[in-house]
Design a protein around this motif. Structure first.
Motif, PDB file in Angstrom:
ATOM      1  N   CYS A 148       0.846  -1.189   0.000  1.00  0.00           N
ATOM      2  CA  CYS A 148       0.000   0.000   0.000  1.00  0.00           C
ATOM      3  C   CYS A 148       0.883   1.241   0.000  1.00  0.00           C
ATOM      4  O   CYS A 148       1.829   1.334   0.776  1.00  0.00           O
ATOM      5  N   CYS A 165      -0.298   3.222   3.713  1.00  0.00           N
ATOM      6  CA  CYS A 165       0.033   2.664   5.037  1.00  0.00           C
ATOM      7  C   CYS A 165       1.172   1.650   4.993  1.00  0.00           C
ATOM      8  O   CYS A 165       1.613   1.161   6.028  1.00  0.00           O
ATOM      9  N   VAL A 199       1.424  -1.369   4.164  1.00  0.00           N
ATOM     10  CA  VAL A 199       1.202  -2.782   4.454  1.00  0.00           C
ATOM     11  C   VAL A 199       1.531  -3.602   3.201  1.00  0.00           C
ATOM     12  O   VAL A 199       1.314  -3.160   2.074  1.00  0.00           O
ATOM     13  N   CYS A 240      -6.107  -0.884  -0.994  1.00  0.00           N
ATOM     14  CA  CYS A 240      -5.671  -1.459   0.280  1.00  0.00           C
ATOM     15  C   CYS A 240      -6.893  -1.714   1.162  1.00  0.00           C
ATOM     16  O   CYS A 240      -7.717  -0.830   1.371  1.00  0.00           O
ATOM     17  N   ALA A 282      -6.864  -2.238   4.299  1.00  0.00           N
ATOM     18  CA  ALA A 282      -6.707  -1.608   5.607  1.00  0.00           C
ATOM     19  C   ALA A 282      -7.069  -0.127   5.568  1.00  0.00           C
ATOM     20  O   ALA A 282      -7.725   0.377   6.475  1.00  0.00           O
ATOM     21  N   CYS A 283      -6.642   0.591   4.519  1.00  0.00           N
ATOM     22  CA  CYS A 283      -6.800   2.045   4.557  1.00  0.00           C
ATOM     23  C   CYS A 283      -7.369   2.638   3.274  1.00  0.00           C
ATOM     24  O   CYS A 283      -7.559   3.844   3.177  1.00  0.00           O
ATOM     25  N   GLY A 323      -5.840   2.896   0.461  1.00  0.00           N
ATOM     26  CA  GLY A 323      -4.775   3.476  -0.364  1.00  0.00           C
ATOM     27  C   GLY A 323      -4.530   2.679  -1.637  1.00  0.00           C
ATOM     28  O   GLY A 323      -5.069   1.588  -1.825  1.00  0.00           O
TER      29      GLY A 323
HETATM   30 ZN    ZN Z   1      -3.055   0.911   3.262  1.00  0.00          ZN
END
Ligand code: ZN
Length: 246
Positions: free
Chosen positions: A121, A124, A126, A146, A148-149, A151
């Motif tokens: 990402c 972030c 990851v 992503c 998680a975020c 992105g």
């Molecule tokens: Zn991310």
């Protein structure tokens, strides 16, 4: 026999993977000759700013992934070289992970241009497997973000417009300076800074063997130049080295 066991540095480029069906994008019949727009798909600026570039980039990656490339006799020969007990380091310009898939110890492989086996990402940072992202593309997400975020996901390769990781290049240079024998396999030796590595080796007294289908700028200073196909010539060379030094 009885000769000092040489440290062997092997620099590999696209030529070692073409027999596995991985296209040499820069080669005479490569994608980039056929589609002048293709390099944009792996250039950091357009990739970051343009969702359409990313969508096409994912399609290209899905296409290469669908080739399900397997290591070939050239990759396996370098595993044999390591398993013979000779000290060996593989410095690769390839991002296909085929050296490790063939059985080369990951700690012996330095990926100069990163790896296409993982994504990261851009926000972030990851990291995850590319296979997971490609599954999402296949399931209908043209530009998977992503989880998680949200992105932008990118491959962990060095794109156009980016520098090679200075730490990685420094390690490669140290190996090149320390080696006794430098093999350049399937690389045109024309792209810097990678093309400086044979200079580092030669400057410290190493022997240089060039194995490539096309001429390289180092042919004249090499101790040996091999033009035969890599998947037969490299196993032959490895047998010769093992017979001499082990
Ligand atoms: Zn991310």
């Amino acid at each position: 026999m009885n000769a000092k066991r040489p440290l062997i540095a092997v620099l590999t480029g696209a030529g070692i993977s073409t027999d596995s069906g991985i296209p040499d994008y820069r080669g005479p019949n490569g994608l980039w000759q056929r589609d002048p727009e293709a390099p944009r798909l792996v250039t950091i600026g357009p990739y970051t700013s343009d969702p359409d570039v990313r969508r096409r980039s994912w399609l290209m990656r899905a296409e290469v992934g669908a080739l399900a490339a397997e290591p070939n006799a050239g990759h396996r020969a370098l595993v044999d070289l390591e398993q013979s007990g000779l000290p060996v380091r593989v410095l690769t310009q390839n991002v296909d992970g085929l050296h490790q898939r063939a059985g080369q110890s990951p700690r012996k492989v330095l990926e100069l241009h990163g790896t296409a086996q993982e994504v990261q990402c851009m926000r972030c940072k990851v990291v995850g497997p590319v296979a997971e992202a490609l599954d999402r593309v296949a399931a209908g997400e043209p530009d998977p973000a992503c989880r998680a975020c949200g992105g932008v996901l990118r491959p962990r390769t060095v794109m156009f417009g980016e520098q090679l990781d200075p730490q990685v290049i420094q390690q490669a240079d140290a190996v090149s300076k320390a080696c006794d024998l430098f093999l350049a396999v399937g690389t045109s030796l024309q792209v810097f800074p990678v093309a400086e590595l044979p200079y580092s080796a030669l400057g410290n007294g190493a022997r240089l063997i060039v194995m490539n289908g096309e001429p390289t700028p180092f042919d004249e200073v090499a101790d040996e130049v091999i033009r035969e196909p890599i998947s037969t010539a490299l196993p032959d060379l490895v047998r010769r080295l093992v017979a001499r030094y082990v």
